[in-house]
Design a protein around this motif. Structure first.
Motif, PDB file in Angstrom:
ATOM      1  N   GLU A 327     -64.923  66.384 -29.065  1.00  0.00           N
ATOM      2  CA  GLU A 327     -64.321  65.628 -27.962  1.00  0.00           C
ATOM      3  C   GLU A 327     -63.758  64.296 -28.459  1.00  0.00           C
ATOM      4  OE1 GLU A 327     -67.392  67.348 -24.554  1.00  0.00           O
ATOM      5  OE2 GLU A 327     -67.797  65.447 -25.569  1.00  0.00           O
ATOM      6  N   ARG A 365     -50.670  68.827 -22.141  1.00  0.00           N
ATOM      7  CA  ARG A 365     -51.920  69.496 -22.484  1.00  0.00           C
ATOM      8  C   ARG A 365     -51.737  70.343 -23.741  1.00  0.00           C
ATOM      9  NH1 ARG A 365     -54.267  74.398 -21.085  1.00  0.00           N
ATOM     10  NH2 ARG A 365     -56.543  74.386 -20.906  1.00  0.00           N
ATOM     11  N   ALA A 410     -60.962  69.956 -22.218  1.00  0.00           N
ATOM     12  CA  ALA A 410     -61.434  70.089 -20.832  1.00  0.00           C
ATOM     13  C   ALA A 410     -62.683  69.236 -20.603  1.00  0.00           C
ATOM     14  CB  ALA A 410     -61.721  71.554 -20.525  1.00  0.00           C
ATOM     15  N   SER A 411     -63.631  69.299 -21.523  1.00  0.00           N
ATOM     16  CA  SER A 411     -64.867  68.518 -21.343  1.00  0.00           C
ATOM     17  C   SER A 411     -64.608  67.030 -21.529  1.00  0.00           C
ATOM     18  CB  SER A 411     -65.950  69.003 -22.312  1.00  0.00           C
ATOM     19  OG  SER A 411     -65.497  68.972 -23.653  1.00  0.00           O
ATOM     20  N   GLN A 413     -61.880  65.387 -20.686  1.00  0.00           N
ATOM     21  CA  GLN A 413     -61.246  64.871 -19.462  1.00  0.00           C
ATOM     22  C   GLN A 413     -62.276  64.582 -18.383  1.00  0.00           C
ATOM     23  OE1 GLN A 413     -58.428  68.114 -19.020  1.00  0.00           O
ATOM     24  NE2 GLN A 413     -56.726  66.821 -19.689  1.00  0.00           N
ATOM     25  N   VAL A 414     -63.296  65.413 -18.312  1.00  0.00           N
ATOM     26  CA  VAL A 414     -64.360  65.177 -17.327  1.00  0.00           C
ATOM     27  C   VAL A 414     -65.144  63.923 -17.695  1.00  0.00           C
ATOM     28  CG1 VAL A 414     -66.498  66.094 -16.360  1.00  0.00           C
ATOM     29  CG2 VAL A 414     -64.538  67.614 -16.706  1.00  0.00           C
ATOM     30  N   LYS A 415     -65.508  63.783 -18.962  1.00  0.00           N
ATOM     31  CA  LYS A 415     -66.339  62.662 -19.392  1.00  0.00           C
ATOM     32  C   LYS A 415     -65.614  61.322 -19.289  1.00  0.00           C
ATOM     33  CE  LYS A 415     -69.422  65.230 -22.475  1.00  0.00           C
ATOM     34  NZ  LYS A 415     -69.964  65.359 -23.847  1.00  0.00           N
ATOM     35  N   ARG A 417     -63.895  60.237 -17.048  1.00  0.00           N
ATOM     36  CA  ARG A 417     -63.939  59.675 -15.698  1.00  0.00           C
ATOM     37  C   ARG A 417     -65.000  58.580 -15.594  1.00  0.00           C
ATOM     38  NH1 ARG A 417     -64.085  65.622 -12.805  1.00  0.00           N
ATOM     39  NH2 ARG A 417     -61.973  66.285 -13.445  1.00  0.00           N
ATOM     40  N   ASP A 418     -65.932  58.589 -16.534  1.00  0.00           N
ATOM     41  CA  ASP A 418     -66.947  57.537 -16.602  1.00  0.00           C
ATOM     42  C   ASP A 418     -66.331  56.351 -17.340  1.00  0.00           C
ATOM     43  OD1 ASP A 418     -69.039  55.825 -17.354  1.00  0.00           O
ATOM     44  OD2 ASP A 418     -70.477  57.470 -17.490  1.00  0.00           O
TER      45      ASP A 418
END
Length: 439
Positions: A327, A365, A410-411, A413-415, A417-418
Motif C-alpha cells: 500500500e 486508476r 483498493a485498500s 484508498q480506504v485507509k 480516508r483517515d
C-alpha cells in the motif's frame, strides 16, 4: 437450512519462535552494536545508582530510540552523483543508475526499466544524455548545476547564457523527471528496509519479511526470557571465570561467537568497575531483582497476545504508518504520477520567475495500478512483489493488463480516508516536485 458458521481459528498459546541458542544470540545482538566501554559504564552506573543521578538517556540509548524516528522522518535521497561524468557514456550510465536503482539491477527486471524509459521518460533518456554531453562542453556551470540537483540555478544560468527557451525547457523537464523517478525508487527502497530490517542495523528477528509480531517476539520478548533465565540461574553458578562461562555456553544462556564474546567482555569490565567502586554484593542482587521485575511482563508475551493484537500479519510499516508495504508503494506511485505530470508547469514557472505551485491531477486508476506494479517489481518492497508479472496468467513480464497492484490500491484508498494515516504517508512516502526547483 441455516448456514453453518465457521469457528474462528484458535490462536497458538505456546511460543516457538526461537531456539534457546537463538534466544541468547538475540539478547546479545540487542546490545552488540554499542561501544563496549560505553555500555559497560552504562551498566555499572545503573548498578551503582542511588536514585539521585541524572535520568537523561545515554547517547547509545538515544541513538536506538532515534531509529524509529528516522523511519518516520525518512528524507528524500539527495541523489548525489559523486564526481561529474566526463563523457556521454558516463553520463548515460549515471542517469541509468538513477532510474533503474541498485535494487532493480539486483532483481534484474529489465521489463521494469523498459516501461520507465519508454513510458515515464517518453524514450528521451538517450536524447537527454546527448544534451548533457553537449552542455558539458559548452556550458559547464549549467552542467554542474544539473548534476548537483540545482534546477533553479540551471534555469537562471541557461537564461543568462541565451539558450533557446524550448531547448532549455526540454533539458530541465527531462532532468526533473529522472530525479523524480530516482526519488520514487528511494522511497520504495525505504519501504523495503522497513519490511526486512525495520531497526536498521539492530537485531529485528531472523525471518526475511518481518511482521510486527515477529519483531516483538524476537527482539523483545524472547531476549527478555533469556535475561530472566540468566538471572534465575545466576545464584547457582560457581567456579572461576572459565568454568562459569563454559556453563553459560553449555546451557545456552550466553550466545556463542562474537555476540557472546562481546557480552562476556562487557560483564568482565563491569565487574572491575564495581570492585573499584567497592560496590556491595547486596546492591548487585537488588538490581538483578529490579531487572527481573522489569522484564517479566515482556517475557510473558505469547503468540496468543500477538494474535489477539492482530500483529501476526501486520508489517512494521503497517504498525508504524497504518499502511502495509504494498500500500505504501502504491502511495509512492500515485505521488510519482502527480509529480511527473506537474513538471512541465513547474519548469514554465521557473523560466518565467513565477511562484512555484504543483497542481495535483488525480491519476487514473489504470495508470496508478501499473506504475505501482513497475515500482514494486523493480524495488521488491513487499513479499508479493516477486510474483508480479507471473500472477493472473502473466508470462513473467510486466503488462498493464495484469492488474498486479489492484488490491493494494483498493485498500489504500480506504485507509487514506483517515487523516492521520494520510498525513503520515505524505510526510514519509510523499514526493514533492516543487522541492526540485527551490535551489
Amino acid at each position: 437450512m441455516p448456514r453453518k458458521v465457521r469457528k474462528p481459528p484458535k490462536a497458538p498459546q505456546i511460543r516457538r519462535v526461537l531456539t534457546r541458542a537463538e534466544r541468547a544470540t538475540a539478547a546479545a545482538r540487542n546490545v552488540a552494536l554499542f561501544d563496549r566501554h560505553e555500555l559497560a559504564q552504562l551498566v555499572a552506573a545503573f548498578i551503582l545508582d542511588t536514585g539521585q543521578g541524572s535520568k537523561s538517556l545515554p547517547a547509545p540509548i538515544r541513538a536506538a530510540v532515534e531509529l524509529r524516528n528516522a523511519a518516520v522522518r525518512h528524507p528524500l535521497s539527495s541523489l548525489h552523483f559523486g564526481t561529474l561524468p566526463g563523457d556521454y557514456k558516463a553520463i548515460r550510465e549515471q542517469l541509468l543508475a538513477i532510474i533503474s536503482t541498485e535494487a532493480s539491477s539486483v532483481f534484474a527486471r529489465d521489463d521494469a526499466l523498459f516501461w520507465i524509459t519508454s513510458d515515464w521518460l517518453g524514450d528521451r533518456l538517450d536524447a537527454h544524455a546527448e544534451a548533457l554531453d553537449e552542455l558539458r562542453e559548452t556550458h559547464p556551470r549549467i552542467f554542474r548545476a544539473l548534476f548537483e540537483r540545482q534546477l533553479r540555478l540551471a534555469a537562471r544560468l541557461g537564461t543568462q547564457a541565451g539558450i533557446d527557451r524550448s531547448r532549455l525547457k526540454h533539458l530541465l523537464c527531462d532532468h526533473a523527471r529522472i530525479l523524480l523517478i530516482g526519488m520514487a525508487h528511494d522511497n520504495i527502497a525505504h519501504i523495503r528496509r522497513l519490511a526486512i530490517s525495520p531497526h536498521g542495523r539492530h537485531f529485528a528477528g531472523y525471518t526475511v519479511w518481518k511482521s510486527a509480531g515477529h519483531v516483538l517476539l524476537t527482539s523483545v520478548a524472547e531476549p527478555a526470557i533469556a535475561v530472566s533465565e540468566l538471572i534465575a540461574r545466576a545464584p547457582t553458578m560457581s567456579g572461576d571465570d572459565d568454568a562459569v562461562r563454559k556453563k553459560l555456553l553449555g546451557d545456552k544462556l550466553l550466545a556463542s561467537g562474537a555476540a557472546g564474546d562481546f557480552v562476556w567482555a562487557v560483564a568482565i569490565e563491569v565487574r572491575a568497575m564495581l570492585r573499584r567502586a567497592a560496590c556491595a554484593d547486596a546492591r548487585v542482587t537488588t538490581k538483578l531483582g529490579a531487572i527481573a521485575n522489569a522484564v517479566a511482563a515482556v517475557a510473558g508475551i505469547t503468540n496468543r497476545d500477538i494474535f489477539e493484537q492482530n500483529l501476526t500479519q501486520t508489517s512494521m510499516s503497517g504498525f508504524w504508518f497504518g499502511l502495509e508495504s504494498s500500500e505504501a508503494a502504491t502511495f509512492v506511485a500515485i505521488d510519482l504520477i502527480k509529480a511527473l505530470n506537474a513538471v512541465e508547469a513547474l519548469v514554465e514557472a521557473v523560466l518565467d520567475q513565477r511562484a512555484l505551485e504543483a497542481h495535483a491531477t488525480k491519476p487514473s486508476r489504470t495508470k496508478t495500478i501499473f506504475v505501482a506494479t513497475v515500482l514494486r517489481a523493480a524495488g521488491q518492497p513487499d513479499r508479493e512483489a516477486a510474483q508480479l508479472g507471473t500472477a493472473r496468467g502473466g508470462d513473467g513480464g510486466l503488462d498493464p493488463a495484469n492488474k498486479g497492484s489492484r488490491g493494494p490500491l483498493a485498500s489504500l484508498q480506504v485507509k487514506l480516508r483517515d487523516p492521520v494515516i494520510a498525513e503520515r504517508a505524505s510526510r514519509t512516502f510523499g514526493i514533492d516536485p516543487v522541492a526540485l526547483f527551490r535551489r
